[in-house]
Design an enzyme around this catalytic site. Sequence first.
Site, PDB file in Angstrom:
ATOM      1  N   ARG A 113      26.005  67.270  74.843  1.00 33.76           N
ATOM      2  CA  ARG A 113      24.964  66.254  75.049  1.00 33.76           C
ATOM      3  C   ARG A 113      23.840  66.749  75.952  1.00 33.76           C
ATOM      4  O   ARG A 113      23.287  65.987  76.737  1.00 33.76           O
ATOM      5  CB  ARG A 113      25.571  64.958  75.633  1.00 33.76           C
ATOM      6  CG  ARG A 113      26.658  64.323  74.783  1.00 33.76           C
ATOM      7  CD  ARG A 113      26.032  63.514  73.648  1.00 33.76           C
ATOM      8  NE  ARG A 113      27.050  62.809  72.885  1.00 33.76           N
ATOM      9  CZ  ARG A 113      27.246  61.495  72.967  1.00 33.76           C
ATOM     10  NH1 ARG A 113      26.518  60.770  73.760  1.00 33.76           N
ATOM     11  NH2 ARG A 113      28.181  60.931  72.226  1.00 33.76           N
TER      12      ARG A 113
ATOM     13  N   ARG B 145      19.279  61.572  76.569  1.00 32.13           N
ATOM     14  CA  ARG B 145      18.621  60.616  77.457  1.00 32.13           C
ATOM     15  C   ARG B 145      18.462  61.047  78.911  1.00 32.13           C
ATOM     16  O   ARG B 145      17.800  60.374  79.676  1.00 32.13           O
ATOM     17  CB  ARG B 145      19.361  59.269  77.384  1.00 32.13           C
ATOM     18  CG  ARG B 145      19.143  58.573  76.044  1.00 32.13           C
ATOM     19  CD  ARG B 145      20.114  57.444  75.848  1.00 32.13           C
ATOM     20  NE  ARG B 145      21.473  57.967  75.787  1.00 32.13           N
ATOM     21  CZ  ARG B 145      22.570  57.227  75.859  1.00 32.13           C
ATOM     22  NH1 ARG B 145      22.464  55.929  76.015  1.00 32.13           N
ATOM     23  NH2 ARG B 145      23.752  57.773  75.774  1.00 32.13           N
TER      24      ARG B 145
ATOM     25  N   ARG C 234      11.344  60.245  71.357  1.00 33.37           N
ATOM     26  CA  ARG C 234      12.174  59.284  70.619  1.00 33.37           C
ATOM     27  C   ARG C 234      11.613  57.865  70.625  1.00 33.37           C
ATOM     28  O   ARG C 234      12.123  56.994  69.910  1.00 33.37           O
ATOM     29  CB  ARG C 234      13.580  59.256  71.240  1.00 33.37           C
ATOM     30  CG  ARG C 234      14.575  60.270  70.708  1.00 33.37           C
ATOM     31  CD  ARG C 234      15.124  59.918  69.315  1.00 33.37           C
ATOM     32  NE  ARG C 234      15.376  58.496  69.138  1.00 33.37           N
ATOM     33  CZ  ARG C 234      16.437  57.840  69.604  1.00 33.37           C
ATOM     34  NH1 ARG C 234      17.376  58.456  70.260  1.00 33.37           N
ATOM     35  NH2 ARG C 234      16.571  56.546  69.392  1.00 33.37           N
TER      36      ARG C 234
ATOM     37  N   ASP D  16      24.223  63.503  64.859  1.00 30.83           N
ATOM     38  CA  ASP D  16      25.321  62.688  65.380  1.00 30.83           C
ATOM     39  C   ASP D  16      26.499  62.797  64.424  1.00 30.83           C
ATOM     40  O   ASP D  16      26.318  63.104  63.238  1.00 30.83           O
ATOM     41  CB  ASP D  16      24.916  61.220  65.551  1.00 30.83           C
ATOM     42  CG  ASP D  16      25.956  60.469  66.378  1.00 30.83           C
ATOM     43  OD1 ASP D  16      25.904  60.557  67.620  1.00 30.83           O
ATOM     44  OD2 ASP D  16      26.856  59.835  65.798  1.00 30.83           O
TER      45      ASP D  16
ATOM     46  N   TYR E 221      35.941  55.122  64.538  1.00 32.86           N
ATOM     47  CA  TYR E 221      34.732  54.300  64.349  1.00 32.86           C
ATOM     48  C   TYR E 221      34.795  53.509  63.043  1.00 32.86           C
ATOM     49  O   TYR E 221      34.423  52.344  62.982  1.00 32.86           O
ATOM     50  CB  TYR E 221      33.478  55.185  64.365  1.00 32.86           C
ATOM     51  CG  TYR E 221      33.166  55.704  65.755  1.00 32.86           C
ATOM     52  CD1 TYR E 221      32.681  54.855  66.745  1.00 32.86           C
ATOM     53  CD2 TYR E 221      33.389  57.035  66.085  1.00 32.86           C
ATOM     54  CE1 TYR E 221      32.411  55.330  68.018  1.00 32.86           C
ATOM     55  CE2 TYR E 221      33.119  57.515  67.364  1.00 32.86           C
ATOM     56  CZ  TYR E 221      32.635  56.654  68.328  1.00 32.86           C
ATOM     57  OH  TYR E 221      32.380  57.108  69.591  1.00 32.86           O
TER      58      TYR E 221
HETATM   59  O1  1CP Z   1      22.828  67.680  72.912  1.00 34.34           O
HETATM   60  C1  1CP Z   1      23.634  67.077  72.197  1.00 34.34           C
HETATM   61  O2  1CP Z   1      24.847  67.300  72.292  1.00 34.34           O
HETATM   62  C2  1CP Z   1      23.080  66.043  71.256  1.00 34.34           C
HETATM   63  C3  1CP Z   1      23.686  65.930  69.904  1.00 34.34           C
HETATM   64  C4  1CP Z   1      24.796  64.892  69.792  1.00 34.34           C
HETATM   65  C5  1CP Z   1      26.161  65.150  69.634  1.00 34.34           C
HETATM   66  C6  1CP Z   1      26.847  66.508  69.707  1.00 34.34           C
HETATM   67  C7  1CP Z   1      24.636  63.486  69.706  1.00 34.34           C
HETATM   68  C8  1CP Z   1      23.354  62.744  69.820  1.00 34.34           C
HETATM   69  N1  1CP Z   1      25.848  62.911  69.428  1.00 34.34           N
HETATM   70  C9  1CP Z   1      26.802  63.906  69.392  1.00 34.34           C
HETATM   71  C10 1CP Z   1      28.227  63.789  69.078  1.00 34.34           C
HETATM   72  C11 1CP Z   1      28.897  62.478  69.217  1.00 34.34           C
HETATM   73  N2  1CP Z   1      28.462  61.244  68.838  1.00 34.34           N
HETATM   74  C12 1CP Z   1      30.218  62.334  69.689  1.00 34.34           C
HETATM   75  C13 1CP Z   1      31.080  63.477  70.120  1.00 34.34           C
HETATM   76  C14 1CP Z   1      30.655  63.935  71.480  1.00 34.34           C
HETATM   77  C15 1CP Z   1      31.322  63.252  72.636  1.00 34.34           C
HETATM   78  O3  1CP Z   1      32.562  63.264  72.691  1.00 34.34           O
HETATM   79  O4  1CP Z   1      30.593  62.778  73.496  1.00 34.34           O
HETATM   80  C16 1CP Z   1      30.565  60.986  69.633  1.00 34.34           C
HETATM   81  C17 1CP Z   1      31.870  60.356  70.044  1.00 34.34           C
HETATM   82  C18 1CP Z   1      29.440  60.305  69.093  1.00 34.34           C
HETATM   83  C19 1CP Z   1      29.320  58.867  68.820  1.00 34.34           C
HETATM   84  C20 1CP Z   1      28.193  58.299  69.593  1.00 34.34           C
HETATM   85  N3  1CP Z   1      26.878  58.418  69.187  1.00 34.34           N
HETATM   86  C21 1CP Z   1      28.223  57.659  70.838  1.00 34.34           C
HETATM   87  C22 1CP Z   1      29.480  57.379  71.670  1.00 34.34           C
HETATM   88  C23 1CP Z   1      29.861  55.925  71.598  1.00 34.34           C
HETATM   89  C24 1CP Z   1      31.250  55.655  72.157  1.00 34.34           C
HETATM   90  O5  1CP Z   1      32.194  55.504  71.356  1.00 34.34           O
HETATM   91  O6  1CP Z   1      31.383  55.611  73.385  1.00 34.34           O
HETATM   92  C25 1CP Z   1      26.894  57.364  71.186  1.00 34.34           C
HETATM   93  C26 1CP Z   1      26.404  56.665  72.411  1.00 34.34           C
HETATM   94  C27 1CP Z   1      26.069  57.853  70.129  1.00 34.34           C
HETATM   95  C28 1CP Z   1      24.573  57.841  70.071  1.00 34.34           C
HETATM   96  C29 1CP Z   1      23.942  59.138  70.385  1.00 34.34           C
HETATM   97  N4  1CP Z   1      24.202  60.331  69.728  1.00 34.34           N
HETATM   98  C30 1CP Z   1      23.413  61.328  70.267  1.00 34.34           C
HETATM   99  C31 1CP Z   1      22.596  60.727  71.280  1.00 34.34           C
HETATM  100  C32 1CP Z   1      21.560  61.464  72.108  1.00 34.34           C
HETATM  101  C33 1CP Z   1      22.947  59.363  71.351  1.00 34.34           C
HETATM  102  C34 1CP Z   1      22.350  58.313  72.273  1.00 34.34           C
HETATM  103  C35 1CP Z   1      21.452  57.398  71.535  1.00 34.34           C
HETATM  104  C36 1CP Z   1      19.994  57.538  71.818  1.00 34.34           C
HETATM  105  O7  1CP Z   1      19.506  58.454  72.497  1.00 34.34           O
HETATM  106  O8  1CP Z   1      19.255  56.662  71.318  1.00 34.34           O
END
Ligand code: 1CP
Length: 361
Positions: free
Chosen positions: A42, A46, A55, A91, A166
Amino acid sequence: MSETTAAQSGQPAARRGAAYDSAFLRAARREPVPHTPVWFMRQAGRSLPEYLKVREGIPMLDSCMRPELVKEITLQPVRRHKVDAAIFFSDIVVPLKAVGIDVDIKPGVGPVIADPIRSFADLERLRPLEPADMPYITEAVGLLVDELGSTPLIGFAGAPFTLASYLVEGGPSKSHEKTKAMMYGAPELWAALVDRLADITSMFLKIQIEAGASAVQLFDSWVGALAPEDYRRSVMPASTKVFDAVAGYGVPRIHFGVGTGELLGLLGQAGADVVGVDWRVPLDVAAERVGPGKALQGNLDPAVLFAPTSVVEAKAREVLDAAAAVSDTGHIFNLGHGVMPSMDPDALSRLVAFVQETSAR
Ligand code: 1CP
């Protein structure tokens, strides 16, 4: 996409990229490195003001389908922090959307599924993923690889258990109660679900590798919720299927989960080349549990970044020392889980410089 990969045709696919001799790929292959490579899960997102700016007004999943924007967001942390690898901005639910699942990422919540998967009839909605379903991924990876040069690009996907959670719950869950109810109570439906997800995930990774990604990470994020025997019986075969599906490319395969202390031995057997470790198990202990022949990735507690710099550096040094104590294990420095939105980006940049300088050989 041709089924014959460069690796299968006798040409060493992993050698084709300009990033082949980077510290990151050398560590993943357990070869000597000029310094311990470092990147952050990540790292795009943000915590960066430049991310929030580009964004603005664009929904998360829409942003993943715009190649120029994906390229810019992926490059932001590379420019700012000078990390040793880029991770593709996308994602884990993008391939689900690409096969027609009604999924949205709600700000402050995460992925939300309109009609959860709960029956054999629902499974029909999870059709196989085809490269033609996501031309924007191939295009974005291509743009990035051209721009990144010798910096490796890590492709990624969600592992079958984490995606299933999910899909079955309908959104983020801490207890995974409906998911586990299916796993325990309807084992045939469960097996069919994770098998379909393994195929979708394998294709998502193949698309990224064929477009030029030089490593892949499987996010088995929520698998730490399982007891080892349940993981071995009900989940591991699907994750192994994914690793086997991309083995022929010769690119390093990383396997990461949270709270996996009791599962590290099984993660070591599931098929990856590199095992990601969260902050709960020191890397020298993790190396024993994972077993020989695997590189390790991790594992600074992300919350340490909120402490003063002197503390961050002392704790980072502990991670480097624990990895150095198991001298035949390649080490990729990372946090034990992702960057948090409230983290100070400057603290992350300082940590990168500290790791690269302190570990320089
Ligand atoms: O730099 C990076 O790593 C960005 C790329 C990335 C990756 C590798 C994003 C962007 N998402 C992910 C993987 C991801 N998505 C995982 C596995 C990583 C981890 O264990 O943290 C998971 C579980 C998700 C699902 C997801 N998508 C969540 C978690 C929700 C929960 O169950 O708690 C969230 C908040 C998202 C949204 C998301 N995905 C990525 C970003 C930057 C965001 C935030 C939304 C936004 O900025 O509007």
